[in-house]
Design a protein around this motif. Structure first.
Motif, PDB file in Angstrom:
ATOM      1  N   ALA A   1      36.484   8.514 -17.266  1.00  0.00           N
ATOM      2  CA  ALA A   1      36.339   8.364 -18.948  1.00  0.00           C
ATOM      3  C   ALA A   1      36.728   6.863 -19.416  1.00  0.00           C
ATOM      4  CB  ALA A   1      37.299   9.344 -19.677  1.00  0.00           C
ATOM      5  N   LEU A   2      37.750   6.325 -18.674  1.00  0.00           N
ATOM      6  CA  LEU A   2      38.192   4.818 -18.757  1.00  0.00           C
ATOM      7  C   LEU A   2      36.931   3.885 -18.640  1.00  0.00           C
ATOM      8  CD1 LEU A   2      40.403   3.288 -19.736  1.00  0.00           C
ATOM      9  CD2 LEU A   2      40.828   2.830 -17.261  1.00  0.00           C
ATOM     10  N   ALA A   3      36.322   4.301 -17.543  1.00  0.00           N
ATOM     11  CA  ALA A   3      35.186   3.379 -17.249  1.00  0.00           C
ATOM     12  C   ALA A   3      34.111   3.419 -18.288  1.00  0.00           C
ATOM     13  CB  ALA A   3      34.392   3.768 -15.921  1.00  0.00           C
ATOM     14  N   CYS A   4      33.743   4.748 -18.503  1.00  0.00           N
ATOM     15  CA  CYS A   4      32.712   4.856 -19.847  1.00  0.00           C
ATOM     16  C   CYS A   4      32.980   4.405 -21.094  1.00  0.00           C
ATOM     17  CB  CYS A   4      32.469   6.311 -19.916  1.00  0.00           C
ATOM     18  SG  CYS A   4      31.622   7.126 -18.361  1.00  0.00           S
ATOM     19  N   ALA A   5      34.422   4.672 -21.590  1.00  0.00           N
ATOM     20  CA  ALA A   5      34.850   4.312 -22.864  1.00  0.00           C
ATOM     21  C   ALA A   5      34.780   2.808 -22.976  1.00  0.00           C
ATOM     22  CB  ALA A   5      36.246   4.812 -22.877  1.00  0.00           C
ATOM     23  N   ASN A   6      34.797   1.988 -21.922  1.00  0.00           N
ATOM     24  CA  ASN A   6      34.878   0.435 -22.108  1.00  0.00           C
ATOM     25  C   ASN A   6      33.579  -0.054 -21.616  1.00  0.00           C
ATOM     26  OD1 ASN A   6      37.668  -0.532 -22.667  1.00  0.00           O
ATOM     27  ND2 ASN A   6      38.102   0.920 -21.289  1.00  0.00           N
ATOM     28  N   LEU A   7      32.630   0.558 -20.742  1.00  0.00           N
ATOM     29  CA  LEU A   7      31.481  -0.024 -20.157  1.00  0.00           C
ATOM     30  C   LEU A   7      30.199   0.582 -20.695  1.00  0.00           C
ATOM     31  CD1 LEU A   7      32.781  -0.698 -16.659  1.00  0.00           C
ATOM     32  CD2 LEU A   7      33.203  -2.327 -18.640  1.00  0.00           C
ATOM     33  N   LEU A   8      30.098   1.570 -21.241  1.00  0.00           N
ATOM     34  CA  LEU A   8      28.795   2.118 -22.108  1.00  0.00           C
ATOM     35  C   LEU A   8      28.771   1.471 -23.657  1.00  0.00           C
ATOM     36  CD1 LEU A   8      28.715   5.753 -20.984  1.00  0.00           C
ATOM     37  CD2 LEU A   8      27.068   3.946 -20.320  1.00  0.00           C
ATOM     38  N   HIS A   9      27.389   1.461 -23.890  1.00  0.00           N
ATOM     39  CA  HIS A   9      27.191   1.009 -25.449  1.00  0.00           C
ATOM     40  C   HIS A   9      27.570   1.808 -26.253  1.00  0.00           C
ATOM     41  CE1 HIS A   9      23.647   3.521 -23.864  1.00  0.00           C
ATOM     42  NE2 HIS A   9      23.504   3.853 -25.465  1.00  0.00           N
ATOM     43  N   THR A  10      28.245   2.965 -26.182  1.00  0.00           N
ATOM     44  CA  THR A  10      28.541   4.114 -27.160  1.00  0.00           C
ATOM     45  C   THR A  10      29.830   4.878 -26.602  1.00  0.00           C
ATOM     46  OG1 THR A  10      28.070   5.851 -28.726  1.00  0.00           O
ATOM     47  CG2 THR A  10      27.218   5.980 -26.328  1.00  0.00           C
ATOM     48  N   ASN A  11      30.773   5.100 -27.369  1.00  0.00           N
ATOM     49  CA  ASN A  11      32.010   5.452 -26.852  1.00  0.00           C
ATOM     50  C   ASN A  11      32.626   6.606 -27.286  1.00  0.00           C
ATOM     51  OD1 ASN A  11      32.775   4.758 -29.565  1.00  0.00           O
ATOM     52  ND2 ASN A  11      34.224   2.883 -28.777  1.00  0.00           N
TER      53      ASN A  11
ATOM     54  N   LYS B   1      42.051  -1.060 -23.112  1.00  0.00           N
ATOM     55  CA  LYS B   1      40.892  -1.367 -23.729  1.00  0.00           C
ATOM     56  C   LYS B   1      40.550  -2.722 -23.663  1.00  0.00           C
ATOM     57  CE  LYS B   1      41.138   2.622 -27.023  1.00  0.00           C
ATOM     58  NZ  LYS B   1      41.301   2.823 -28.500  1.00  0.00           N
ATOM     59  N   PHE B   2      39.353  -3.007 -23.980  1.00  0.00           N
ATOM     60  CA  PHE B   2      39.027  -4.526 -24.057  1.00  0.00           C
ATOM     61  C   PHE B   2      39.164  -4.651 -25.604  1.00  0.00           C
ATOM     62  CE2 PHE B   2      36.044  -3.761 -20.425  1.00  0.00           C
ATOM     63  CZ  PHE B   2      36.493  -4.947 -19.591  1.00  0.00           C
ATOM     64  N   PRO B   3      39.203  -5.956 -26.064  1.00  0.00           N
ATOM     65  CA  PRO B   3      39.350  -6.288 -27.469  1.00  0.00           C
ATOM     66  C   PRO B   3      37.952  -5.692 -28.105  1.00  0.00           C
ATOM     67  CG  PRO B   3      39.778  -8.252 -26.168  1.00  0.00           C
ATOM     68  CD  PRO B   3      39.403  -7.464 -25.193  1.00  0.00           C
ATOM     69  N   HIS B   4      38.358  -5.355 -29.563  1.00  0.00           N
ATOM     70  CA  HIS B   4      37.125  -4.820 -30.237  1.00  0.00           C
ATOM     71  C   HIS B   4      35.970  -5.687 -30.332  1.00  0.00           C
ATOM     72  CE1 HIS B   4      34.969  -2.566 -33.327  1.00  0.00           C
ATOM     73  NE2 HIS B   4      35.029  -3.610 -34.023  1.00  0.00           N
ATOM     74  N   GLY B   5      34.961  -5.047 -29.873  1.00  0.00           N
ATOM     75  CA  GLY B   5      33.509  -6.050 -29.923  1.00  0.00           C
ATOM     76  C   GLY B   5      33.331  -6.685 -28.590  1.00  0.00           C
ATOM     77  N   PHE B   6      34.273  -6.766 -27.732  1.00  0.00           N
ATOM     78  CA  PHE B   6      34.173  -7.427 -26.524  1.00  0.00           C
ATOM     79  C   PHE B   6      33.335  -6.962 -25.398  1.00  0.00           C
ATOM     80  CE2 PHE B   6      35.459  -8.475 -22.146  1.00  0.00           C
ATOM     81  CZ  PHE B   6      35.569  -9.783 -22.261  1.00  0.00           C
ATOM     82  N   LYS B   7      32.212  -7.764 -24.778  1.00  0.00           N
ATOM     83  CA  LYS B   7      31.145  -7.366 -23.856  1.00  0.00           C
ATOM     84  C   LYS B   7      31.359  -7.993 -22.758  1.00  0.00           C
ATOM     85  CE  LYS B   7      28.890  -5.339 -27.150  1.00  0.00           C
ATOM     86  NZ  LYS B   7      28.894  -3.841 -27.146  1.00  0.00           N
ATOM     87  N   PRO B   8      32.220  -7.255 -21.596  1.00  0.00           N
ATOM     88  CA  PRO B   8      32.481  -7.921 -20.347  1.00  0.00           C
ATOM     89  C   PRO B   8      31.371  -8.603 -19.676  1.00  0.00           C
ATOM     90  CG  PRO B   8      32.539  -5.493 -20.481  1.00  0.00           C
ATOM     91  CD  PRO B   8      32.345  -5.812 -21.879  1.00  0.00           C
ATOM     92  N   SER B   9      30.185  -7.842 -19.839  1.00  0.00           N
ATOM     93  CA  SER B   9      29.108  -8.512 -19.145  1.00  0.00           C
ATOM     94  C   SER B   9      28.556  -9.815 -19.569  1.00  0.00           C
ATOM     95  CB  SER B   9      27.677  -7.768 -18.953  1.00  0.00           C
ATOM     96  OG  SER B   9      27.794  -6.616 -18.173  1.00  0.00           O
ATOM     97  N   LEU B  10      28.639 -10.107 -20.877  1.00  0.00           N
ATOM     98  CA  LEU B  10      28.326 -11.317 -21.640  1.00  0.00           C
ATOM     99  C   LEU B  10      29.385 -12.260 -21.240  1.00  0.00           C
ATOM    100  CD1 LEU B  10      26.701 -12.901 -23.505  1.00  0.00           C
ATOM    101  CD2 LEU B  10      27.923 -12.084 -25.221  1.00  0.00           C
ATOM    102  N   LYS B  11      30.632 -11.986 -21.116  1.00  0.00           N
ATOM    103  CA  LYS B  11      31.720 -12.620 -20.880  1.00  0.00           C
ATOM    104  C   LYS B  11      31.600 -13.315 -19.360  1.00  0.00           C
ATOM    105  CE  LYS B  11      35.402 -15.074 -21.287  1.00  0.00           C
ATOM    106  NZ  LYS B  11      35.607 -16.466 -21.782  1.00  0.00           N
ATOM    107  N   ALA B  12      31.415 -12.366 -18.491  1.00  0.00           N
ATOM    108  CA  ALA B  12      31.323 -12.713 -17.072  1.00  0.00           C
ATOM    109  C   ALA B  12      30.144 -13.846 -16.981  1.00  0.00           C
ATOM    110  CB  ALA B  12      31.088 -11.758 -16.082  1.00  0.00           C
ATOM    111  N   LEU B  13      28.915 -13.525 -17.670  1.00  0.00           N
ATOM    112  CA  LEU B  13      27.843 -14.306 -17.398  1.00  0.00           C
ATOM    113  C   LEU B  13      28.161 -15.931 -18.053  1.00  0.00           C
ATOM    114  CD1 LEU B  13      24.874 -14.509 -16.893  1.00  0.00           C
ATOM    115  CD2 LEU B  13      24.393 -13.847 -19.215  1.00  0.00           C
TER     116      LEU B  13
END
Length: 486
Positions: free
Chosen positions: A120-130, A306-318
């Motif tokens: 659930a932690l993975a889904c809550a942070n890494l899917l486009h809906t939570n 949790k990541f900060p609100h609105g944060f996108k880890p894939s975008l940041k890594a890129l």
């Protein structure tokens, strides 16, 4: 900060290892992944849960290989968790002792609710809906967790798994017995979830991924990506029913992987029964699960997981990866690009009937536009479009990725050519043309500080002093609005 972290998950069917590289405080990407079909549970459900010698030998061999590979990548942290088959085994301590003797791996046997939490932690942070219910169908158990706007609630572990059912029912050809057993068990144990009005399911695990691959191939879906793939429960149930009663030859014709032939039927039986009993409306496939959850639990331990609100880890890594050494300069350029795009958007949105929601897509497109220049300046838009489609996985829906990629692909002087395969999932061609035009003009204007826009009926007038950039603007083809440059 440990840059390289390895996570091993010893499931009932497979042992998997994922190696992650951190690129900044919250940025990361998957560096390497490996799976070994050790089937540690083989024969255990027929022998009071005891791990059998051949299965233990397979698991030990795989873990020794994982240990060597992990070290070759320079791993500084390693986590290893074991789930259903190991935690249920009366002889698990003997197995854990052998692992310690042969490797540097320290296994943590986790209870069912903890396994549900990691997924659930993975889904809550890494899917486009939570908001939705995670369903992690494994070989020995199925873990469920309700996520409400990113908050994890109602953890539940069911003693239903694909290998458990295979050995108890399917190996005996008793599909009807399996159906009754699964439905009765779920109805009896699902009570904590019945009143939650759950509409979406986040599907985790090998059975669900295999099923999604089957649906994607057989429906000719336009985008070959599992993470974030979404379809109605009716479609998933339809394919579950086909698979449940199919022969091995028919399963191959349905594009089921050979390695899944003996476990896919019980897996889809669990899924379809849960979807029906809970009246789930749609399924979103998650390419992340326990391994990503374990990694995030460590990475986000000081930020309430949790990541900060609105944060996108894939975008940041890129951005981190492609901006090495020039990070602040490239971020500044992307901010200026979006500022220019935003100005044009509000000037033209009424003429083009553009909803304000498209500002989000323009913002992401602006942030990665210059990333394509890291590969080839002359085809910057094509490279950036590819990255948008294939690298923006965590936190973006398929539709978002298709739209951002299409905007970038056409942010050029060349003829407008949207991908026809994506058309059913995108706004109208007029809107796509307008969004790409806005980004194209903004990219030219981002280098200027002295300019002026004005808009009259179907005429955009741009006043600027630069002869070179006037030529750039005048070279644009097929503009969606009349353009006058003075």
């Amino acid at each position: 900060m440990s840059k390289i972290t390895s996570v091993i998950d010893i499931g009932s069917n497979s042992a998997r290892m994922a190696i992650f590289k951190r690129t900044s405080r919250f940025g990361f990407h998957l560096l390497y992944e490996l799976k070994a079909k050790v089937r540690i549970s083989e024969g255990s459900y027929e022998h009071e849960g005891y791990l059998q010698e051949e299965a233990i030998i397979r698991a030990l061999k795989a873990l020794q290989e994982f240990d060597k590979i992990s070290k070759s990548y320079g791993t500084r942290k390693m986590f290893c968790v074991a789930t259903s088959a190991t935690r249920d085994a009366p002889n698990k301590n003997a197995f854990l002792k052998k692992v310690r003797e042969l490797t540097d791996i320290k296994i943590k046997v986790i209870p069912g609710p903890k396994e549900a939490y990691f997924g659930a932690l993975a889904c809550a942070n890494l899917l486009h809906t939570n908001t939705g219910l995670t369903m992690d169908i494994g070989g020995g158990s199925t873990e469920l967790a309700f996520i409400d706007e990113g908050h994890i609630k109602s953890l539940l572990s069911l003693n239903l798994g694909s290998i458990r059912l295979k050995e108890l029912f399917f190996d005996e050809g008793d599909i009807e017995g399996a159906k009754k057993y699964v439905k009765d068990y779920i109805v009896k144990n699902i009570e904590p979830l019945k009143d939650l009005n759950i509409k979406k399911c986040f599907g985790i695990g090998g059975s669900i991924r295999a099923l999604a691959k089957c649906i994607i191939k057989n429906t000719n879906y336009c985008f070959d990506s599992l993470h974030g793939y979404e379809n109605s429960s009716e479609v998933f149930i339809e394919y579950c029913d086909k698979i449940l009663h199919a022969s091995d030859e028919e399963l191959l014709e349905l594009n089921i992987d050979t390695a899944r032939l003996d476990s896919i039927r019980p897996g889809v039986l669990i899924l379809s029964t849960l979807l029906k009993v809970l009246h789930i409306k749609s399924v979103i496939v998650s390419g992340v699960g326990v391994r990503e959850g374990v990694f995030l639990h460590d990475m986000l331990r000081n930020s309430n997981n949790k990541f900060p609100h609105g944060f996108k880890p894939s975008l940041k890594a890129l951005q981190d990866t492609l901006s090495a050494g020039y990070a602040s300069k490239k971020i500044q350029k992307s901010n200026i690009l979006f500022k220019r795009a935003k100005e044009l958007f509000f000037l033209l949105s009424e003429s083009f009937e553009l909803d304000e929601k498209y500002l989000y897509h323009l913002e992401i497109a602006s942030k990665i536009y210059n990333a394509g220049a890291s590969f080839n300046f002359y085809h910057v838009n094509k490279h950036s479009a590819y990255l948008a489609l294939h690298a923006l996985s965590y936190g973006f829906s398929h539709k978002d990725r298709m739209l951002i990629s299409t905007i970038l692909e056409n942010a050029t002087k060349s003829k407008f050519k949207p991908n026809a395969k994506f058309a059913p999932y995108l706004p109208s061609e007029d809107k796509l043309r307008a969004l790409s035009f806005i980004l194209t003009v903004a990219n030219i204007m981002q280098r200027l500080t002295n300019y002026e826009y004005s808009l009259s009926t179907n005429l955009l007038r741009i006043r600027l002093d630069s002869l070179a950039f006037k030529s750039e603007l005048l070279a644009l083809n097929q503009t969606p609005i009349k353009l006058e440059v003075i």
